[in-house]
Design a protein around this motif. Structure first.
Motif, short mmCIF file in Angstrom:
data_model
loop_
_atom_site.label_atom_id
_atom_site.label_comp_id
_atom_site.label_asym_id
_atom_site.label_seq_id
_atom_site.Cartn_x
_atom_site.Cartn_y
_atom_site.Cartn_z
N SER A 77 1.50 6.60 7.79
CA SER A 77 2.23 6.27 6.57
C SER A 77 1.83 7.23 5.43
N ASP A 78 0.54 7.52 5.35
CA ASP A 78 0.05 8.42 4.30
C ASP A 78 0.59 9.82 4.53
N CYS B 267 -4.53 -2.01 0.55
CA CYS B 267 -3.84 -3.24 0.93
C CYS B 267 -4.88 -4.35 0.89
N TYR C 263 -4.76 -7.21 3.09
CA TYR C 263 -4.69 -8.12 4.24
C TYR C 263 -5.81 -7.91 5.24
N LYS C 264 -6.67 -6.92 5.01
CA LYS C 264 -7.77 -6.67 5.96
C LYS C 264 -9.00 -7.44 5.48
N PHE D 174 -3.68 8.11 8.57
CA PHE D 174 -2.75 7.04 8.94
C PHE D 174 -1.34 7.58 8.70
N ALA E 37 -7.57 1.33 2.15
CA ALA E 37 -7.15 0.22 3.02
C ALA E 37 -8.33 -0.38 3.78
N HIS E 38 -9.17 0.49 4.36
CA HIS E 38 -10.27 -0.01 5.20
C HIS E 38 -11.59 -0.08 4.46
N ASP F 22 -7.19 6.42 -0.41
CA ASP F 22 -6.55 5.28 0.25
C ASP F 22 -7.69 4.38 0.74
N TYR G 221 -9.25 4.89 9.33
CA TYR G 221 -8.80 3.70 10.07
C TYR G 221 -9.16 3.75 11.56
N LEU H 134 0.81 -1.22 0.00
CA LEU H 134 0.00 0.00 0.00
C LEU H 134 0.84 1.28 0.00
N THR H 135 1.73 1.42 0.96
CA THR H 135 2.46 2.70 1.04
C THR H 135 3.36 2.89 -0.18
C1 LIG Z 1 -5.20 3.70 6.03
C2 LIG Z 1 -3.89 3.00 5.96
N1 LIG Z 1 -2.93 3.52 5.16
C3 LIG Z 1 -1.72 2.93 5.07
C4 LIG Z 1 -1.43 1.77 5.77
C5 LIG Z 1 -0.04 1.18 5.65
O1 LIG Z 1 -0.09 -0.04 5.04
P1 LIG Z 1 1.22 -0.80 4.49
O2 LIG Z 1 2.08 -1.13 5.64
O3 LIG Z 1 0.64 -2.05 3.89
O4 LIG Z 1 1.89 0.07 3.51
C6 LIG Z 1 -2.41 1.19 6.59
C7 LIG Z 1 -2.13 -0.03 7.35
O5 LIG Z 1 -2.93 -0.57 8.08
C8 LIG Z 1 -3.67 1.83 6.69
O6 LIG Z 1 -4.63 1.34 7.48
#
Ligand SMILES: Cc1ncc(COP(=O)(O)O)c(C=O)c1O
Length: 462
Positions: A147-148, A254, A256-257, A145, A233-234, A231, A205, A117-118
């Motif tokens: 990382s974003d 991603c 994996y959720k 999140f 992810a959720h 994004d 998230y 994802l990132t």
């Molecule tokens: C909203 C969101 N963005 C980014 C990430 C980062 O994911 P990754 O480690 O797979 O890059 C997550 C991880 O749970 C997330 O929930």
């Protein structure tokens, strides 16, 4: 409990047996009462963090290990399982083109699986965020999140723009727990002249808020040269999406959720067809990107020529050959989801499960409607997720009080420990939030009932 049993009979978790639900024994826990054996499944409500493993994944992965052992490099073009319908590694991700687009509401050509994802968010920002002296602002969230946020921050550094000026970080109003759509719209309007990008989560998230992706995307696109990325992810595998119809420029997620592809599993991207039609990097209209050989014309990929002819569509954004093991793990889960009836059927069951969870929580003697209504001294909780079902996915986030720095005295920590020891697996966000996410593919109404029952007992105990 009778009501939960009745609901399970009425709306059965038809595909629960297709998934591996951890047991008390496998989790290293003692069965909590005579009603449970060590082989009983725990109450796993953590699919928002890591989805359970589909039973079919083991065989899918083993087939690829066998292919590696038996034919090694030749499996790229002559897979031993081809007669049984398995795919040679050179095209291993292509069968997903039949499974993934319907989950995100994209055309086949708009969706690709790749990377993580990132890494994908960074790659898409490189392609889509092109600031200039007039247009350089990014609308994102204050509570994004991390990382974003790091990705946005570093885009500013790469382009030499001041993040203080460029990042418009939206936060809920004083005393509120999630963003109002109207406030997002207002921010877009107020910043439109300098706005280059709107990049938000489909579902937040922490709070579980489902954003009005359609409205926000359509509104932002009224303004010239504004790109909209999500994004997911959720959101992916949690709620139906219509990325193509909404005109979303790019999205990443991603798997994996709610897609149950395994820890660190292969992620996905969406690139709207309007952005990815050009046949060579020398042609006008080509979108510069982070490029690699796997995004290059499949027929000429192995000729090793020094011309980049991207596959049109999202596949042209791939860089490397994908991890075969990861791809088949994702495929086996997407097949279970398809067999269940797809994302619409999942959402239908999800609304029932999470609606039931909400009702039970609201009936708890420890529930308070708002933070301000929570007495300071007595243990209790409020729900920080929007209560309207159109504004949330599977997850509800509970904010506990009072908070103590000492985990032994802290309400949330004590509740979390109490639940965990009894095999209710939820997710804690320190200092004071527990996220509970019934996954419609495998959770039951009895899982939900048991969770709230134990949560009430935990709060009594506190
Ligand atoms: C909203 C969101 N963005 C980014 C990430 C980062 O994911 P990754 O480690 O797979 O890059 C997550 C991880 O749970 C997330 O929930």
């Amino acid at each position: 409990m009778e009501k939960a049993v009745e609901l399970d009979n009425q709306y059965p978790a038809t595909h629960r047996d297709a998934m591996c639900i951890p047991t008390y024994e496998s989790m290293g826990l003692r069965a909590p009462s005579a009603n449970f054996s060590k082989f009983s499944p725990v109450t796993y409500l953590c699919g928002n963090s890591l989805g359970c493993m589909p039973r079919a994944t083991r065989e899918a992965v083993n087939s690829e290990l066998d292919a590696w052992a038996d034919r090694a490099v030749e499996s790229h073009f002559r897979h031993r399982g081809e007669p049984q319908g398995l795919t040679s590694w050179v095209d291993i991700d292509l069968p997903l083109s039949n499974l993934l687009p319907s989950v995100v509401g994209g055309l086949e050509s708009e969706v690709a699986v790749m990377g993580s994802l990132t890494a994908n968010l960074n790659a898409l920002l490189v392609a889509f965020y092109r600031p200039n002296s007039q247009k350089f602002k990014i609308i994102c969230e204050k509570g994004a999140f991390p990382s974003d946020f790091y990705a946005f921050l570093n885009q500013c550094a790469i382009h030499g723009v001041d993040p203080e000026e460029a990042l418009v970080r939206l936060e809920p109003r004083e005393g509120e727990t999630y963003l109002r759509t109207d406030d997002i719209i207002k921010a877009i309007s107020e910043n439109s002249e300098q706005l280059a990008l709107v990049c938000l989560p489909g579902i937040q998230y922490y709070t579980g808020q489902l954003f009005d992706m359609k409205k926000i995307t359509l509104y932002a696109h009224q303004f010239e040269d504004v790109v909209v990325g999500w994004d997911l992810a959720h959101a992916v595998g949690n709620v139906p999406l219509q990325l193509h119809d909404w005109g979303v420029d790019f999205a990443c997620w991603c798997s994996y959720k709610y897609l149950n592809a395994g820890p660190g599993g292969i992620a996905g991207i969406f690139v709207h067809e309007k952005h990815a039609q050009v046949a060579s990097h020398t042609q006008e209209g080509y979108m510069p990107r982070l490029a690699g050989w796997w995004g290059n014309n499949r027929e000429r990929r192995f000729q090793m020529k020094e011309v980049f002819e991207p596959i049109s569509g999202a596949l042209g954004f791939r860089q490397s050959n994908p991890s075969v093991i990861d791809v088949v793990a994702l495929r086996s889960s997407l097949e279970v989801i398809k067999d269940f009836g797809g994302i619409e059927a999942l959402r239908e069951r999800s609304l029932l499960l999470t609606g039931y969870l909400l009702k039970l929580l609201q009936n708890s003697p420890f529930y308070h409607e708002s933070l301000t209504a929570t007495p300071q001294s007595k243990p209790g909780f409020t729900i920080i997720t929007p209560l309207d079902e159109d504004e949330r996915g599977a997850q509800l986030s509970l904010l506990f009080s009072p908070h103590h720095d000492d985990p032994k005295l802290d309400t949330m920590e004590q509740v979390f420990k109490y639940l965990n020891e009894r095999g209710v697996i939820v997710d804690e966000r320190r200092p004071d939030v527990i996220r509970i996410a019934p996954a419609p593919l495998y959770n039951t109404f009895q899982d939900v009932f048991r969770t709230v029952d134990l949560l009430n007992k935990a709060l009594q105990h506190v």
